[in-house]
Design a protein around this motif. Structure first.
Motif, PDB file in Angstrom:
ATOM      1  N   PRO A  57       0.843  -1.206   0.000  1.00 18.50           N
ATOM      2  CA  PRO A  57       0.000   0.000   0.000  1.00 18.50           C
ATOM      3  C   PRO A  57       0.875   1.253   0.000  1.00 18.50           C
ATOM      4  CG  PRO A  57      -0.760  -1.580   1.650  1.00 18.50           C
ATOM      5  CD  PRO A  57       0.556  -2.093   1.151  1.00 18.50           C
ATOM      6  N   VAL A  58       0.493   2.246  -0.767  1.00 15.25           N
ATOM      7  CA  VAL A  58       1.276   3.477  -0.854  1.00 15.25           C
ATOM      8  C   VAL A  58       1.273   4.175   0.508  1.00 15.25           C
ATOM      9  CG1 VAL A  58       1.474   5.717  -1.979  1.00 15.25           C
ATOM     10  CG2 VAL A  58       0.770   3.713  -3.295  1.00 15.25           C
ATOM     11  N   PHE A  59       2.462   4.512   0.980  1.00 14.62           N
ATOM     12  CA  PHE A  59       2.656   4.922   2.375  1.00 14.62           C
ATOM     13  C   PHE A  59       1.841   6.137   2.780  1.00 14.62           C
ATOM     14  CE2 PHE A  59       5.534   7.468  -0.011  1.00 14.62           C
ATOM     15  CZ  PHE A  59       5.890   8.581   0.729  1.00 14.62           C
ATOM     16  N   TRP A  60       1.729   7.145   1.910  1.00 11.85           N
ATOM     17  CA  TRP A  60       1.030   8.371   2.303  1.00 11.85           C
ATOM     18  C   TRP A  60      -0.486   8.240   2.212  1.00 11.85           C
ATOM     19  CZ3 TRP A  60      -1.800  10.543  -1.659  1.00 11.85           C
ATOM     20  CH2 TRP A  60      -1.416  10.225  -2.978  1.00 11.85           C
ATOM     21  N   ILE A  61      -0.953   7.172   1.583  1.00 14.17           N
ATOM     22  CA  ILE A  61      -2.400   6.917   1.546  1.00 14.17           C
ATOM     23  C   ILE A  61      -2.839   6.201   2.816  1.00 14.17           C
ATOM     24  CG2 ILE A  61      -4.249   5.659   0.346  1.00 14.17           C
ATOM     25  CD1 ILE A  61      -2.765   6.144  -2.255  1.00 14.17           C
ATOM     26  N   THR A  62      -2.047   5.248   3.261  1.00 14.60           N
ATOM     27  CA  THR A  62      -2.395   4.504   4.472  1.00 14.60           C
ATOM     28  C   THR A  62      -2.063   5.277   5.749  1.00 14.60           C
ATOM     29  OG1 THR A  62      -0.244   3.372   4.405  1.00 14.60           O
ATOM     30  CG2 THR A  62      -2.102   2.291   3.321  1.00 14.60           C
ATOM     31  N   GLN A  63      -1.095   6.200   5.666  1.00 14.54           N
ATOM     32  CA  GLN A  63      -0.699   6.988   6.837  1.00 14.54           C
ATOM     33  C   GLN A  63      -0.643   8.474   6.457  1.00 14.54           C
ATOM     34  OE1 GLN A  63       2.939   4.484   7.517  1.00 14.54           O
ATOM     35  NE2 GLN A  63       2.196   4.453   9.637  1.00 14.54           N
ATOM     36  N   PRO A  64      -1.756   9.172   6.623  1.00 16.45           N
ATOM     37  CA  PRO A  64      -1.840  10.574   6.169  1.00 16.45           C
ATOM     38  C   PRO A  64      -0.892  11.531   6.881  1.00 16.45           C
ATOM     39  CG  PRO A  64      -4.029   9.640   6.561  1.00 16.45           C
ATOM     40  CD  PRO A  64      -3.035   8.672   7.129  1.00 16.45           C
ATOM     41  N   ASP A  65      -0.245  11.111   7.980  1.00 20.89           N
ATOM     42  CA  ASP A  65       0.674  12.032   8.649  1.00 20.89           C
ATOM     43  C   ASP A  65       1.847  12.391   7.746  1.00 20.89           C
ATOM     44  OD1 ASP A  65       1.534   9.420   8.812  1.00 20.89           O
ATOM     45  OD2 ASP A  65       2.369   9.593  10.816  1.00 20.89           O
ATOM     46  N   TYR A  66       2.121  11.567   6.729  1.00 20.23           N
ATOM     47  CA  TYR A  66       3.152  11.940   5.755  1.00 20.23           C
ATOM     48  C   TYR A  66       2.721  13.162   4.938  1.00 20.23           C
ATOM     49  CZ  TYR A  66       5.579   7.571   6.756  1.00 20.23           C
ATOM     50  OH  TYR A  66       6.274   6.556   7.377  1.00 20.23           O
ATOM     51  N   LEU A  67       1.430  13.274   4.686  1.00 15.67           N
ATOM     52  CA  LEU A  67       0.932  14.460   3.991  1.00 15.67           C
ATOM     53  C   LEU A  67       1.049  15.689   4.882  1.00 15.67           C
ATOM     54  CD1 LEU A  67      -2.268  13.068   2.203  1.00 15.67           C
ATOM     55  CD2 LEU A  67      -0.027  13.534   1.208  1.00 15.67           C
ATOM     56  N   TYR A  68       0.772  15.525   6.174  1.00 14.60           N
ATOM     57  CA  TYR A  68       0.939  16.650   7.107  1.00 14.60           C
ATOM     58  C   TYR A  68       2.394  17.111   7.125  1.00 14.60           C
ATOM     59  CZ  TYR A  68      -3.634  15.106   8.865  1.00 14.60           C
ATOM     60  OH  TYR A  68      -4.951  14.737   8.974  1.00 14.60           O
ATOM     61  N   ALA A  69       3.312  16.144   7.150  1.00 11.46           N
ATOM     62  CA  ALA A  69       4.739  16.490   7.146  1.00 11.46           C
ATOM     63  C   ALA A  69       5.119  17.197   5.851  1.00 11.46           C
ATOM     64  CB  ALA A  69       5.586  15.223   7.323  1.00 11.46           C
ATOM     65  N   THR A  70       4.570  16.733   4.738  1.00  9.35           N
ATOM     66  CA  THR A  70       4.871  17.340   3.440  1.00  9.35           C
ATOM     67  C   THR A  70       4.375  18.776   3.374  1.00  9.35           C
ATOM     68  OG1 THR A  70       4.764  15.196   2.302  1.00  9.35           O
ATOM     69  CG2 THR A  70       4.466  17.175   0.949  1.00  9.35           C
TER      70      THR A  70
END
Length: 208
Positions: A57-70
């Motif tokens: 699974p694509v990491f930023w889809i399963t764990q939205p905190d990567y989007l917050y960091a971005t």
């Protein structure tokens, strides 16, 4: 504990690449939402390709905190740019080197967790570390750093070899990370400062 280290490293790597993409967007006079696009592609591109290749699974889809960091890193970079009179291209190259070094490690570790061989893991680490920056440069109509005659992918590869060497010697996990980070960043910044080049096609000068 290991999963916490992995997650933290991934977040830091995403943030550094988001900043490098934003700085490149600023240098190319990309305005408005375009800067967010460049920063996001840089931050998420390498990890997305890695997960697709590993059939995960694509990491930023399963764990939205990567989007917050971005998005948080893009916002901080914009504030940084607005409050400095002159933002040198060196800042972009610096954060790109650090982001590449971190994502190299993340790609290696995620591959090993999926049961790949070490050679595949090193290759996946390079893919993760390089691809986001490659997409950034293409979007901004720059010759990609990985295609230039300087230490870039080679630095990433040497960092992967360092991680692999420490791992096979059963060195502590944290030192695998530190050693790989140091070698990758040192070689990359050394290339920028001293002009180190691989010159793999250099021909021998014939004797007279």
């Amino acid at each position: 504990m290991t999963s916490d280290y992995f997650h933290f490293l991934s977040l830091i790597g995403v943030a550094f690449f988001a900043i490098s993409g934003t700085l490149m967007g600023h240098e190319k006079n990309i305005g408005g939402f375009g800067v967010v696009v460049v920063g996001s592609v840089t931050a998420l591109g390498g990890g997305t390709l890695r997960d697709v290749l590993l059939n995960q699974p694509v990491f930023w889809i399963t764990q939205p905190d990567y989007l917050y960091a971005t998005y948080g890193a893009i916002f901080i970079a914009v504030i940084f740019i607005r409050h400095l009179p002159d933002v040198s291209n060196y800042y972009m190259l610096l954060v790109d080197a650090i982001g590449m070094a971190i994502f190299n490690i993340v790609g290696i570790e995620k591959s090993l967790l999926e049961g790949t061989t070490m050679l595949v893991a090193i290759t996946m680490g390079m893919t993760t570390g390089i691809f986001g920056g490659l997409m950034r440069d293409v979007i901004c109509r720059e010759v990609p750093l990985v295609m230039r005659d300087e230490l870039y992918s080679t630095a990433c590869f040497c960092g992967g070899l360092t991680y692999a060497g420490f791992f096979l010697l059963n060195v502590s996990y944290i030192w695998c990370i530190v050693g790989s980070l140091f070698i990758t960043v040192f070689l990359r910044l050394g290339a920028l400062h001293w002009g180190w080049q691989p010159n793999i096609f250099r021909k021998r000068t014939p004797r007279k």
